[in-house]
Design a protein around this motif. Structure first.
Motif, PDB file in Angstrom:
ATOM      1  N   UNK A  28     -22.918  24.421  35.931  1.00 28.51           N
ATOM      2  CA  UNK A  28     -21.798  23.814  36.652  1.00 28.51           C
ATOM      3  C   UNK A  28     -22.309  22.726  37.616  1.00 28.51           C
ATOM      4  N   UNK A  29     -23.276  23.110  38.424  1.00 25.61           N
ATOM      5  CA  UNK A  29     -23.791  22.177  39.431  1.00 25.61           C
ATOM      6  C   UNK A  29     -24.409  20.941  38.780  1.00 25.61           C
ATOM      7  N   UNK A  30     -25.183  21.159  37.705  1.00 26.69           N
ATOM      8  CA  UNK A  30     -25.817  20.033  37.022  1.00 26.69           C
ATOM      9  C   UNK A  30     -24.761  19.135  36.382  1.00 26.69           C
ATOM     10  N   UNK A  86     -38.673  29.428  30.907  1.00 31.10           N
ATOM     11  CA  UNK A  86     -38.141  29.999  32.141  1.00 31.10           C
ATOM     12  C   UNK A  86     -36.937  29.164  32.581  1.00 31.10           C
ATOM     13  N   UNK A  87     -35.899  29.845  33.040  1.00 25.67           N
ATOM     14  CA  UNK A  87     -34.682  29.162  33.455  1.00 25.67           C
ATOM     15  C   UNK A  87     -34.936  28.279  34.671  1.00 25.67           C
ATOM     16  N   UNK A  88     -34.688  26.978  34.504  1.00 27.83           N
ATOM     17  CA  UNK A  88     -34.849  26.020  35.603  1.00 27.83           C
ATOM     18  C   UNK A  88     -33.681  25.039  35.579  1.00 27.83           C
ATOM     19  N   UNK A  89     -33.501  24.324  36.692  1.00 29.83           N
ATOM     20  CA  UNK A  89     -32.455  23.308  36.767  1.00 29.83           C
ATOM     21  C   UNK A  89     -32.715  22.184  35.773  1.00 29.83           C
ATOM     22  N   UNK A  90     -33.964  21.789  35.618  1.00 29.52           N
ATOM     23  CA  UNK A  90     -34.303  20.713  34.682  1.00 29.52           C
ATOM     24  C   UNK A  90     -33.990  21.108  33.239  1.00 29.52           C
ATOM     25  N   UNK A  91     -34.236  22.375  32.904  1.00 30.77           N
ATOM     26  CA  UNK A  91     -33.935  22.842  31.548  1.00 30.77           C
ATOM     27  C   UNK A  91     -32.435  22.809  31.292  1.00 30.77           C
ATOM     28  N   UNK A  92     -31.629  23.185  32.290  1.00 36.58           N
ATOM     29  CA  UNK A  92     -30.184  23.156  32.125  1.00 36.58           C
ATOM     30  C   UNK A  92     -29.660  21.721  32.036  1.00 36.58           C
ATOM     31  N   UNK A  93     -30.276  20.821  32.771  1.00 29.16           N
ATOM     32  CA  UNK A  93     -29.875  19.408  32.686  1.00 29.16           C
ATOM     33  C   UNK A  93     -30.180  18.850  31.300  1.00 29.16           C
ATOM     34  N   UNK A  94     -31.339  19.202  30.753  1.00 33.12           N
ATOM     35  CA  UNK A  94     -31.701  18.740  29.422  1.00 33.12           C
ATOM     36  C   UNK A  94     -30.703  19.255  28.381  1.00 33.12           C
ATOM     37  N   UNK A  95     -30.261  20.494  28.535  1.00 32.49           N
ATOM     38  CA  UNK A  95     -29.287  21.083  27.614  1.00 32.49           C
ATOM     39  C   UNK A  95     -27.978  20.288  27.643  1.00 32.49           C
ATOM     40  N   UNK A  96     -27.471  19.971  28.831  1.00 34.38           N
ATOM     41  CA  UNK A  96     -26.197  19.261  28.949  1.00 34.38           C
ATOM     42  C   UNK A  96     -26.326  17.826  28.450  1.00 34.38           C
TER      43      UNK A  96
END
Length: 306
Positions: A117-119, A246-256
């Motif tokens: 959500x935040x990303x 490992x779950x990170x903000x950068x990994x979630x940004x890459x997914x989106x």
């Protein structure tokens, strides 16, 4: 005197033989009492019970009290034999192991969803700042639907992110399941999952209920806060080793970002003329447009390197 003396002595002689035989019978009956008394109903100690196995077998045969799950009588207080496991213990073990692990996985998945959500909000703000002034008509927005769903709209595309409330597992030969990392701990066999679907924005705007949506990617989260990402080939996913993810903000940004690129590059294709020569009244009333199109080009990769 002699006469009365003879009568007195004669009576015992006649009485004694008559009473002697019954007396013998009474003496023989008590001889069986030790066998009856050797297995008292309330033994004073476990040692006494152990010394008479026959009595123990007899007590077990006549037992009518509560039994455990293996149909054997529950152990008496002070008995050296441990009571068999009960179903309540099995239920408790299941709650302690699986249910506790699933609750932890749910919390990790919810945290990952909040990170998405935040990303997403940050990406929308960044994209809006890069948009040329003349293209202000291009819609870029983030919209929260509820605790389990949010949308990202960009131009004619809509990404729908949905978190499932249940924890799942998979067959032994699917995705990350055969890996040594998952096999090392049975709790790693359970996952929370978040799906990203691509819809046409107008499908939601005009409530065209029969318009299709496409699964772009699915994010699996485990108890260690590691993730496994699977999706369409357009996501260009690298080798997916869950032990390193490992779950990170950068990994979630890459997914989106990958999901948005896949959606933008997948254009809407109009159906052939033969398929839209006629429509029925139901389609018209439900706003099913004549030129109902669908996206093509999405190919889901089921066989990803692990």
């Amino acid at each position: 005197m002699a006469k009365s003396s003879n009568k007195i002595t004669a009576a015992p002689e006649l009485f004694a033989p008559a009473e002697t035989q019954p007396a013998t019978d009474l003496v023989a009956a008590p001889a069986k009492k030790p066998a009856k008394a050797r297995g008292p109903k309330t033994p004073k100690s476990g040692a006494a019970l152990a010394e008479t196995p026959a009595a123990s077998a007899e007590a077990e045969a006549v037992h009518s009290g509560a039994t455990a799950t293996d149909d054997r009588p529950t152990a008496e207080a002070g008995s050296p034999t441990a009571a068999p496991a009960d179903r309540l213990d099995q239920i408790f073990d299941g709650l302690k192991q699986k249910s506790t692990a699933k609750q932890a996985i749910y919390r990790n998945t919810l945290a990952a969803f909040d990170c998405l959500r935040a990303v997403s909000q940050e990406l929308v703000v960044e994209l809006a700042s890069k948009r040329p002034p003349l293209d202000a008509s291009v819609v870029l927005e983030y919209r929260s639907i509820n605790d389990m769903e949010f949308h990202i709209r960009f131009s004619g595309d809509l990404l729908v992110f949905v978190m499932h409330s249940n924890i799942v597992t998979f067959p032994d030969d699917y995705g990350p399941m055969p890996s040594a990392y998952v096999s090392g701990d049975f709790r790693r066999r359970f996952f929370g999952h978040i799906m990203a679907y691509n819809f046409m924005a107008d499908s939601i705007k005009y409530q065209r209920l029969n318009d299709p949506g496409y699964l772009v990617g699915r994010l699996l989260v485990n108890i260690d806060n590691h993730y496994f990402l699977e999706g369409v080939q357009q996501l260009e996913l690298p080798n997916n080793d869950m032990s390193d993810n490992v779950m990170t903000t950068n990994a979630m940004r890459l997914f989106i970002e990958s999901a948005m690129i896949a959606a933008v590059n997948n254009d809407l294709i109009a159906p052939p003329l033969a398929e839209i020569q006629k429509i029925n009244v139901k389609q018209k009333l439900e706003n099913q447009q004549v030129s109902r199109g669908s996206k093509v080009g999405f190919s889901f990769s089921h066989e990803q390197a692990i």
